[in-house]
Scaffold this active site. Structure first.
Site, PDB file in Angstrom:
ATOM      1  N   GLU A  60      40.031  45.402  31.395  1.00  0.00           N
ATOM      2  CA  GLU A  60      38.857  45.703  30.595  1.00  0.00           C
ATOM      3  C   GLU A  60      39.443  46.049  28.969  1.00  0.00           C
ATOM      4  OE1 GLU A  60      37.607  45.893  34.624  1.00  0.00           O
ATOM      5  OE2 GLU A  60      39.388  46.986  33.626  1.00  0.00           O
ATOM      6  N   HIS A 129      30.803  51.564  41.476  1.00  0.00           N
ATOM      7  CA  HIS A 129      30.463  50.251  41.013  1.00  0.00           C
ATOM      8  C   HIS A 129      28.708  50.407  40.954  1.00  0.00           C
ATOM      9  CE1 HIS A 129      34.097  48.574  42.630  1.00  0.00           C
ATOM     10  NE2 HIS A 129      33.773  47.419  41.734  1.00  0.00           N
TER      11      HIS A 129
END
Length: 327
Positions: A60, A129
């Site tokens: 990321e 998540h």
């Protein structure tokens, strides 16, 4: 204006497609963007090719770092971070680079980029998540923060975000991806950033609902309307810049405020809204400000435990009744 029918996922895909056709500088970068997580970008690489669709490693920090550099050199990247939780892995390039570059360069550089990321709980995906992190980014000068709740808003706001010369954090809700609604087919259709939407007018209480809480708030308004309680629903749509005027006008009319978000209530969106009303409209209040959101806990993998944590319609009904003095 002709209207089509689409899901939020489809509306986002439509917005990306139209903007990539309109502007050759718009590119997409992220993990598995060619196959499309949740189906949002699936198949678009067939039209635009791998020069403008870049599948990346699971890094990321690298995805956002590349996007910042591309934006500084004239591109308009859309960077996808597959889950909002992993925005935490790239906070430095978002917060210390993208958000500050124009200011620190005296306007020499702009950073016209969009960071798309889905969040929210309800799929049994566990605590890493399932988070909703909108409030983290609201407090960063230099960032714009968008959180749509309908297909028409998803398309119009994303197109505005892509055309904006500032970095925009575009936060989507996983459970809303397949919500359907009318969407204009017009390629020039946009919704300006910083404009809230009054989705339902009412007289007794204002609910300011964010993202996945919006359809729940609308259902509660129907339920309470049958009991004689008139509920006004305001969707900020853009969390920064926040349309404070629309929110203030609504609360001054109804005299009561309930905030509804899926994120953790501690230092959340609702906390900022409560402070706004307490500072600027305290004399107009006829009842307590009531916040609805996730308590200060992590989400569980077990879906029964998870859904016991996620704020729902019953929580909103209780909050409204508390605000109007019926509880």
């Amino acid at each position: 204006m002709s209207m089509g029918f689409n899901t939020i996922a489809g509306a986002i895909s439509q917005a990306i497609t139209e903007e990539m056709r309109r502007d050759a500088n718009v590119v997409l970068i992220g993990e598995d963007v060619t196959t499309g997580i949740f189906g949002v970008t699936a198949g678009l690489v067939d039209e635009f090719g791998t020069d403008r669709f870049c599948d990346t490693p699971i890094s990321e920090n690298a995805i956002i770092g590349c996007a910042v550099g591309a934006a500084m050199t004239g591109m308009r990247p859309i960077a996808e971070i597959m889950f909002q939780d992993f925005l935490t892995c790239c906070m430095d390039p978002i917060v210390n680079q993208a958000a500050k570059m124009s200011y620190m360069s005296g306007g020499t550089f702009s950073v016209p980029m969009v960071v798309r990321s889905p969040g929210g709980a309800g799929l049994g995906a566990g605590p890493q998540h399932s988070q909703s992190l909108a409030s983290w980014f609201m407090g960063v000068p230099g960032l714009k923060v968008v959180s749509p709740s309908s297909p028409i808003d998803a398309k119009g706001l994303l197109k505005s975000a892509i055309r904006d010369n500032n970095p925009v954090i575009f936060l989507e809700n996983k459970l809303l991806y397949f919500e359907s609604g009318e969407v204009p087919d017009d390629i020039d259709f946009t919704i300006p950033l910083g404009q809230a939407s009054v989705l339902r007018e009412g007289d007794d209480v204002t609910i300011v609902a964010v993202s996945g809480m919006v359809p729940r708030a609308l259902r509660v308004a129907d339920e309470l309307g049958a009991e004689g309680v008139s509920v006004e629903i305001v969707d900020p749509r853009t969390l920064y810049p926040l349309d404070t005027e629309t929110i203030l006008q609504s609360v001054k009319k109804t005299g009561r405020l309930v905030t509804a978000e899926e994120g953790v209530m501690t230092c959340g969106v609702g906390a900022e809204l409560a402070a706004l009303i307490a500072e600027k409209a305290y004399d107009c209040l006829d009842g307590p400000i009531v916040r609805v959101g996730t308590p200060h806990v992590n989400y569980a993998y077990n879906q029964e435990m998870e859904w016991a944590t996620i704020p729902d319609e019953q929580d909103l009904v209780r909050a409204v009744k508390k605000a109007i003095g019926q509880e």
